[in-house]
Design an enzyme around this catalytic site. Structure first.
Site, PDB file in Angstrom:
ATOM      1  N   TYR A 270       5.148   9.830   5.481  1.00  0.00           N
ATOM      2  CA  TYR A 270       4.716   8.470   5.835  1.00  0.00           C
ATOM      3  C   TYR A 270       5.837   7.457   5.625  1.00  0.00           C
ATOM      4  O   TYR A 270       6.209   6.715   6.537  1.00  0.00           O
ATOM      5  CB  TYR A 270       3.487   8.087   5.008  1.00  0.00           C
ATOM      6  CG  TYR A 270       3.133   6.621   5.102  1.00  0.00           C
ATOM      7  CD1 TYR A 270       2.651   6.071   6.293  1.00  0.00           C
ATOM      8  CD2 TYR A 270       3.273   5.775   4.006  1.00  0.00           C
ATOM      9  CE1 TYR A 270       2.336   4.721   6.390  1.00  0.00           C
ATOM     10  CE2 TYR A 270       2.950   4.438   4.082  1.00  0.00           C
ATOM     11  CZ  TYR A 270       2.485   3.904   5.272  1.00  0.00           C
ATOM     12  OH  TYR A 270       2.177   2.574   5.359  1.00  0.00           O
TER      13      TYR A 270
ATOM     14  N   LYS B  84       8.043   5.556   8.597  1.00  0.00           N
ATOM     15  CA  LYS B  84       7.967   4.091   8.639  1.00  0.00           C
ATOM     16  C   LYS B  84       9.368   3.489   8.502  1.00  0.00           C
ATOM     17  O   LYS B  84       9.694   2.488   9.153  1.00  0.00           O
ATOM     18  CB  LYS B  84       7.049   3.566   7.534  1.00  0.00           C
ATOM     19  CG  LYS B  84       5.571   3.812   7.769  1.00  0.00           C
ATOM     20  CD  LYS B  84       5.003   2.986   8.910  1.00  0.00           C
ATOM     21  CE  LYS B  84       4.760   1.553   8.525  1.00  0.00           C
ATOM     22  NZ  LYS B  84       4.082   0.776   9.589  1.00  0.00           N
TER      23      LYS B  84
END
Length: 341
Positions: A153, A157
């Site tokens: 994640y 990002k």
């Protein structure tokens, strides 16, 4: 200035329904999955575009996370550049793109420092070989750790931010980096949310979602009006002015349910115990294996010489639960040991 709800009173919902138009699309597609006529209408009329689309699944497949969190923002920014009257692009990222950093973290844009195209080619080649769901999840974690991040994640990002930085042109860009977004403080109503393999002394940097929205609105007003074509980064958190440790939160939760116990289906109070903390995944794994083995009745089944088929079933269920907790501990390690502020 009064809130919009206060200004319109009973007609607030009617006013908002006139302003809100839902348009189906797909940020993973280069044309955003929007038909040309609608895309043209948007391009001729919008002034501010906000990107909050993301997969926040911390155990996501690498191909999915790359497509949404990394390629998605660049697709949207490409569309923004076709908009005639746009004055701002606001991208909602996460403070944990700074994964692994310690101490005070400056509000500066991430400089492109990875071969993102190579990551995409790697995923494409594996997709052709029809890699399993679990292998794609493992790949995301492996690639993140190779490059210095602890989760798929935060890694994807971060690459999404890098893509934006590499595309800067003559449009003002704001990147908001919230910490752990929790329930609302006030608007539209107060709420609650709950959370282990952590350092109890780590600051639990949580921020109410309505405060994040307020920060986004303030950034839109400031930079949309100025029209200066650069990137401004704002980290939205609480650790600098109102620090609370993970240990504090766990203790407060314990004290609350000690004073206000929950009841089971028979109406009896559910007893709770103090939380144990582990500084290594090995110690945590040993603990969780022991506890789940006790709870599952596996040892009793062995002592009582139950049928092999029943023992095998219990053993399989037990191992599956242990694997789940260990995987979750590894997935959330970023937040349980993050020392940046």
């Amino acid at each position: 200035m009064k809130k919009v709800k206060e200004v319109h009173g009973e007609k607030y919902e009617e006013f908002m329904m006139k302003k809100l138009v839902a348009i189906p699309g797909n940020i993973c597609e280069s044309d955003l999955g929007i038909d040309p006529l609608t895309a043209n209408h948007i391009a001729n009329n919008v002034h501010v575009i906000v990107n909050s689309a993301a997969t926040t699944n911390f155990d996501e497949r690498y191909d999915v996370a790359l497509s949404v969190n990394t390629k998605g923002p660049s697709h949207l920014l490409s569309f923004v550049k076709t908009c005639k009257n746009v004055c701002l692009f606001l991208h909602i990222s996460t403070a944990y793109v700074n994964d692994g950093r310690v101490g005070k973290i400056e509000e500066t844009a991430l400089v492109p420092m990875l071969d993102i195209e190579n990551e995409m080619k790697l995923v494409s080649s594996l997709q052709e070989n029809q890699h399993s769901n679990q292998k794609m999840k493992q790949l995301g974690l492996q690639r993140a750790k190779i490059h210095g991040w602890k989760s798929c994640y935060t890694f994807t990002k971060a690459m999404g931010e890098m893509k934006i930085t590499s595309m800067i042109g003559d449009i003002p860009i704001v990147i908001l980096r919230p910490t752990i977004i929790e329930s609302t403080y006030k608007d539209p109503f107060p709420g609650q949310l709950p959370g282990l393999f952590v350092d109890p002394q780590v600051i639990a940097d949580v921020v109410p979602v309505d405060m994040v929205v307020n920060a986004a609105i303030a950034a839109m007003a400031k930079h949309g009006i100025s029209g200066i074509p650069n990137i401004n980064v704002y980290q939205i958190g609480s650790s600098m002015v109102n620090p609370v440790t993970l240990g504090n939160i766990v203790d407060y939760t314990y004290e609350h349910f000690k004073c206000n116990p929950l009841l089971d289906s028979k109406g009896d109070e559910i007893s709770i115990s103090k939380t144990k903390y582990f500084s290594s995944i090995g110690d945590f794994s040993h603990y969780i294996t022991t506890e789940i083995t006790k709870e599952s009745g596996l040892m009793e089944a062995l002592i009582n010489n139950v049928k092999p088929s029943l023992y095998t079933k219990l053993d399989r269920h037990c191992k599956k639960r242990v694997q789940f907790f260990i995987q979750m501990a590894k997935t959330y390690e970023t937040f349980g040991f993050f020392k940046g502020r």
